[in-house]
Design a protein around this motif. Structure first.
Motif, PDB file in Angstrom:
ATOM      1  N   ARG A   3     -42.959 -33.663   1.975  1.00 15.39           N
ATOM      2  CA  ARG A   3     -43.622 -34.874   1.522  1.00 15.39           C
ATOM      3  C   ARG A   3     -43.011 -36.097   2.194  1.00 15.39           C
ATOM      4  NH1 ARG A   3     -48.363 -33.318  -0.830  1.00 15.39           N
ATOM      5  NH2 ARG A   3     -48.000 -31.451  -2.034  1.00 15.39           N
ATOM      6  N   ASP A   7     -44.152 -38.225   5.619  1.00 18.29           N
ATOM      7  CA  ASP A   7     -44.787 -39.502   5.352  1.00 18.29           C
ATOM      8  C   ASP A   7     -44.113 -40.615   6.130  1.00 18.29           C
ATOM      9  OD1 ASP A   7     -46.533 -38.289   3.670  1.00 18.29           O
ATOM     10  OD2 ASP A   7     -45.452 -38.803   1.839  1.00 18.29           O
ATOM     11  N   SER A  16     -50.186 -34.886   9.702  1.00 16.47           N
ATOM     12  CA  SER A  16     -49.392 -35.100   8.483  1.00 16.47           C
ATOM     13  C   SER A  16     -50.183 -34.694   7.253  1.00 16.47           C
ATOM     14  CB  SER A  16     -48.993 -36.578   8.361  1.00 16.47           C
ATOM     15  OG  SER A  16     -48.218 -36.988   9.449  1.00 16.47           O
ATOM     16  N   ASP A  17     -51.431 -35.130   7.194  1.00 16.97           N
ATOM     17  CA  ASP A  17     -52.267 -34.815   6.033  1.00 16.97           C
ATOM     18  C   ASP A  17     -52.440 -33.317   5.869  1.00 16.97           C
ATOM     19  OD1 ASP A  17     -52.661 -37.488   5.410  1.00 16.97           O
ATOM     20  OD2 ASP A  17     -54.458 -37.652   6.637  1.00 16.97           O
ATOM     21  N   LYS A  20     -49.198 -31.588   4.605  1.00 14.53           N
ATOM     22  CA  LYS A  20     -48.964 -31.841   3.181  1.00 14.53           C
ATOM     23  C   LYS A  20     -49.922 -31.031   2.325  1.00 14.53           C
ATOM     24  CE  LYS A  20     -49.308 -36.306   3.764  1.00 14.53           C
ATOM     25  NZ  LYS A  20     -49.426 -37.746   3.468  1.00 14.53           N
ATOM     26  N   THR A  21     -51.168 -30.980   2.733  1.00 12.61           N
ATOM     27  CA  THR A  21     -52.192 -30.339   1.908  1.00 12.61           C
ATOM     28  C   THR A  21     -52.041 -28.828   1.873  1.00 12.61           C
ATOM     29  OG1 THR A  21     -53.709 -32.152   2.414  1.00 12.61           O
ATOM     30  CG2 THR A  21     -54.681 -30.151   1.524  1.00 12.61           C
ATOM     31  N   ARG A  23     -49.263 -27.341   1.910  1.00 13.76           N
ATOM     32  CA  ARG A  23     -47.989 -27.111   1.216  1.00 13.76           C
ATOM     33  C   ARG A  23     -46.915 -26.503   2.119  1.00 13.76           C
ATOM     34  NH1 ARG A  23     -48.106 -23.714  -3.799  1.00 13.76           N
ATOM     35  NH2 ARG A  23     -49.315 -22.229  -2.554  1.00 13.76           N
ATOM     36  N   THR A  25     -43.556 -25.746   3.462  1.00 16.14           N
ATOM     37  CA  THR A  25     -42.195 -25.904   2.951  1.00 16.14           C
ATOM     38  C   THR A  25     -41.284 -24.947   3.696  1.00 16.14           C
ATOM     39  OG1 THR A  25     -40.855 -26.027   0.935  1.00 16.14           O
ATOM     40  CG2 THR A  25     -42.361 -24.177   1.109  1.00 16.14           C
ATOM     41  N   CYS A 146     -46.684 -21.619   4.138  1.00 17.99           N
ATOM     42  CA  CYS A 146     -47.788 -22.542   3.908  1.00 17.99           C
ATOM     43  C   CYS A 146     -49.009 -21.756   3.453  1.00 17.99           C
ATOM     44  CB  CYS A 146     -48.113 -23.355   5.163  1.00 17.99           C
ATOM     45  SG  CYS A 146     -48.773 -22.381   6.534  1.00 17.99           S
ATOM     46  N   GLU A 201     -38.340 -28.258   8.408  1.00 18.97           N
ATOM     47  CA  GLU A 201     -39.704 -28.773   8.337  1.00 18.97           C
ATOM     48  C   GLU A 201     -39.960 -29.798   9.431  1.00 18.97           C
ATOM     49  OE1 GLU A 201     -39.707 -30.182   4.342  1.00 18.97           O
ATOM     50  OE2 GLU A 201     -39.766 -28.179   3.474  1.00 18.97           O
TER      51      GLU A 201
END
Length: 355
Positions: A3, A7, A16-17, A20-21, A23, A25, A146, A201
């Protein structure tokens, strides 16, 4: 979860979007010291995924060579040389072997080693040095998890293996990552596990950037679309405002292209028409909200641009293969069910994208 680092580094762009969407990690599991001859085989993704991101369905493996020289190969494929200062990423986590000799074989680590590693403070140290022999290679090995479903165009755009870095010294972020990883592993300071997780990440983001920059001009695919300033703008608009009542005309206007050029170029490079992409992106957001949040289905429908829960539920089931309520409970469609098609939305009522 990726996150704040993303960002701060890449705010407002489609990559980036997406990360994040879906997930993304990270987790770092192993610090390996080896002596020739040595060989290490990757564990099965099914033994790693539940420990990193429960519910995720895709595993990415990476190996940072901190010292020495070795070979990396997907089983059954040709080996590639990896030098100290380089990182090799297996984007589909295909069964692979890291070794001192390209012809060496190895078995996956036993289940009890993985259990001990996941329960212990990370990174878990593995010593393949016997007696007084010298260390011939050092590696920091880890994983990223992910969501591949229902829609992750990045994974489809990546080759099975990516190698990046500079064995002669890299002043960029990747070089800094390797130096920091070595330091964290060696000093064993408080919080090292968290630091290494976040570093992994960001390392992956930098590897992606380098890969995009290396693509030939004729390359097609989602990542190639990011290099096109107009398509990159269109993707960012869709990602930033998925609930907006987009049409080909409005998206083209804000992307500084004509309607015809946007439709042709988007479809040729990305592989699907813009409105089809919008429909799939909305369902990706919805699937994440259903899996990780407590919002009711009506609220989720509104968040992605549907005026009614019924319309959203029909669209979700048609594309994904199961109703939203079933997805929330962890039910996934059987192979081959659901629809991968979404018609153009021009002239249709708002939010009825795939009804």
């Amino acid at each position: 979860m990726l996150r704040n680092p993303l960002d701060a580094a890449m705010a407002g762009d489609a990559l980036s979007d997406l990360l994040k969407t879906v997930r993304l990690t990270g987790a770092t599991f192993f610090d390996i010291k080896a002596q020739d001859p040595w060989a290490v085989c990757s564990p099965a993704p099914s033994s790693i995924l539940p420990k990193i991101l429960p519910g995720a369905d895709h595993l990415i493996s990476y190996h940072v060579l901190t010292s020495g020289r070795c070979f990396a190969r997907i089983i059954g494929k040709e080996a590639i040389v990896v030098e100290a200062g380089e990182v090799v990423v297996f984007t589909r986590s295909d069964p692979h072997i890291m070794s001192s000799n390209p012809d060496l074989r190895a078995d996956p680590p036993p289940a009890d080693v993985l259990e001990i590693a996941s329960a212990s403070q990370k990174p878990f140290h593995l010593n393949y040095v016997s007696g007084e022999g010298s260390i011939s290679a050092g590696l920091v090995c880890g994983y990223l998890a992910c969501d591949a479903l229902p829609f992750n165009p990045l994974l489809e755009a990546l080759p099975p293996v990516i190698k990046a870095g500079d064995s002669k010294g890299d002043a960029g972020w990747l070089g800094q990552f390797i130096k920091l990883a070595v330091s964290e592993v060696a000093q064993k300071r408080a919080g090292s596990e968290t630091v290494l997780t976040k570093l992994s990440e960001l390392m992956f983001v930098d590897v992606l950037r380098r890969y995009v920059e290396s693509l030939p001009p004729q390359q097609t695919g989602w990542l190639a679309g990011l290099r096109d300033p107009h398509l990159s703008k269109a993707l960012a608009l869709i990602h930033d405002r998925p609930a907006h009542n987009w049409t080909i005309e409005s998206l083209a206007r804000e992307s500084a292209l004509s309607r015809t050029v946007l439709a042709e170029r988007f479809t040729r490079l990305i592989g699907i028409p813009p409105m089809h992409y919008l429909a799939k992106w909305r369902m990706q957001i919805a699937s994440e909200l259903l899996s990780t949040g407590n919002s009711n289905i009506a609220s989720i429908a509104a968040d992605i641009g549907y005026e009614s829960e019924a319309a959203f539920s029909r669209a979700f089931k048609k594309m994904i293969g199961v109703p939203p309520s079933a997805w929330r409970l962890g039910v996934r469609a059987a192979s081959g069910s659901g629809s991968d098609e979404a018609p153009e939305t021009e002239g249709e009522p708002r939010n009825e994208l795939i009804d």
